[in-house]
Enzyme design. Structure first.
Site, PDB file in Angstrom:
ATOM      1  N   SER A  98      45.513  40.212  37.809  1.00  0.00           N
ATOM      2  CA  SER A  98      45.798  38.818  37.483  1.00  0.00           C
ATOM      3  C   SER A  98      46.838  38.609  36.400  1.00  0.00           C
ATOM      4  CB  SER A  98      44.507  38.094  37.112  1.00  0.00           C
ATOM      5  OG  SER A  98      43.735  37.858  38.267  1.00  0.00           O
ATOM      6  N   ASN A 363      35.184  47.145  38.368  1.00  0.00           N
ATOM      7  CA  ASN A 363      33.768  46.901  38.664  1.00  0.00           C
ATOM      8  C   ASN A 363      32.867  47.665  37.685  1.00  0.00           C
ATOM      9  OD1 ASN A 363      31.809  45.518  40.244  1.00  0.00           O
ATOM     10  ND2 ASN A 363      31.316  47.406  41.331  1.00  0.00           N
TER      11      ASN A 363
END
Length: 399
Positions: A98, A363
């Protein structure tokens, strides 16, 4: 093995020259912030400890690079490739996730400077009938205040199976928007901050409509080329990272399950919201140049820095995050999470000191939280020098 080096000439020459010509300013985000006039020296020992912790918590490798007015500090720990055991390097390329959003916002704000776009105009003025509400403006999209549901929440409800389902898939922008519109909106336009990748998929559509070019070409012509970012690429829908790179490893949801090599992927599920490839050096150059006003007018940069409070220590502008550190210094940039990689890329308000820190896993909330400590070491110096509060947690921070 940890390595720490310092050297001159590690940044783009033209950018370094213009940086030296800019007087130092207090690295604050607003009046009255409790911050010293000059930053303490980076704490490279503390930075090394942060990276060691990230590796101990499951990242195969971690790297950090600080650019401090032309002097580069480099710290590494662990490996870039679990199979060959090659040590990770600050010269390695990686997927920035991002952090891509800042690139997209820069292009659109340049178009505002060119009078080809208005921030407060409805998105539907430029992309008729794309969105179900004419009240959603360009500003809402760039500030995550549109209320558009984040389709990726459903896509990656299961980390490994969700990823494998889209690893080689190629989406159109409109297909991704359609996935979002299947769900109710999270709030009325402008009512609240709600992070959503959908917003920056809409940004990609705006870029292509207004420039008549692909997002790749717009990035190359408006950011990558002018700043001579030699390690920065937008290869979508290709799956390979060009040149030398760190492999990325996805942590499964099941405890103890082996890491998944996620390096090869289209990142088509993100595109203009998260598909850029770069290096620590290039991101240091990018944010330093951005914060020094080298990529848009002062008026547009001020628009980018109109922040909405997110938490007690974070705020969001237009494709730009602001974080307040324990010593009172405010830094500006973005975080990135894409399968296999976590990135923090931030700079001081004057662009004089920039940090990029990366772990080649994802994650893993523990690693993400730990990596945030790189900001403290880079901008606050050694413990006790000027700190006034504990390190803010990044465990729930979305990229």
């Amino acid at each position: 093995m940890v390595s720490v080096t310092m050297g001159r000439g590690a940044v783009l020459a033209a950018v370094a020259l213009s940086l030296l010509a800019v007087p130092a300013r207090a690295a604050t985000g607003g009046p009255g912030a409790p911050v010293p006039a000059a930053l303490p020296a980076p704490d490279t020992a503390g930075l090394a400890a942060v990276l060691r912790s990230a590796v101990a918590q499951g990242a195969p490798g971690a790297l950090a690079r600080i650019d401090d007015r032309g002097r580069a500090y480099r710290v590494t720990q662990g490996v870039a490739d679990r199979a060959t055991r090659r040590p990770i390097s600050t010269d390695d390329r990686f997927r920035i996730g991002s952090v891509t959003k800042t690139f997209s916002a820069v292009v659109l704000l340049q178009l505002v400077d060119e009078h080809r776009l208005s921030l407060d105009a409805p998105v539907n003025r430029y992309l008729p009938d794309l969105l179900p509400d004419d009240r959603i403006t360009v500003r809402h999209v760039l500030g995550h205040r549109s209320g558009l549901y984040d389709y990726s929440d459903d896509m990656f409800a299961s980390s490994v199976s969700g990823f494998e389902a889209v690893r080689k898939k190629v989406f159109t922008y409109r297909q991704l928007v359609a996935l979002s519109l299947k769900k109710p909106r999270t709030n009325a336009p402008g009512a609240a901050y709600s992070y959503s990748n959908t917003n920056f998929v809409v940004a990609g559509l705006l870029i292509e409509k207004l420039t008549g070019q692909s997002v790749r070409t717009a990035y190359e012509n408006r950011v990558i080329g002018p700043l001579k970012l030699k390690d920065t690429f937008y290869v979508h829908p290709d799956t390979a990272i060009p040149g030398r790179y760190a492999r990325g490893y996805l942590t499964p949801d099941t405890a103890g399950a082996p890491l998944v090599d996620a390096t090869a992927q289209t990142v088509s599920w993100a595109q203009s919201a998260g598909a850029v490839i770069s290096s620590a050096r290039d991101l240091d150059v990018f944010y330093g140049a951005l914060l020094r006003g080298k990529l848009m007018s002062a008026a547009r940069l001020a628009e980018m820095e109109r922040f909405t409070r997110v938490t007690g220590t974070t705020a969001y502008g237009l494709g730009l995050r602001r974080r307040e550190l324990s010593c009172g210094v405010r830094v500006y940039g973005h975080t990135g999470a894409v399968q296999g990689y976590y990135t923090y890329a931030f700079s001081t308000k004057d662009g004089g000191r920039s940090l990029t820190a990366v772990a080649n896993t994802s994650n893993n909330a523990e690693v993400l939280d730990t990596l945030a400590g790189a900001l403290e070491s880079a901008f606050c110096g050694k413990p006790g020098a000027s700190r006034r509060a504990p390190v803010p947690s990044a465990g729930t921070l979305r990229s």
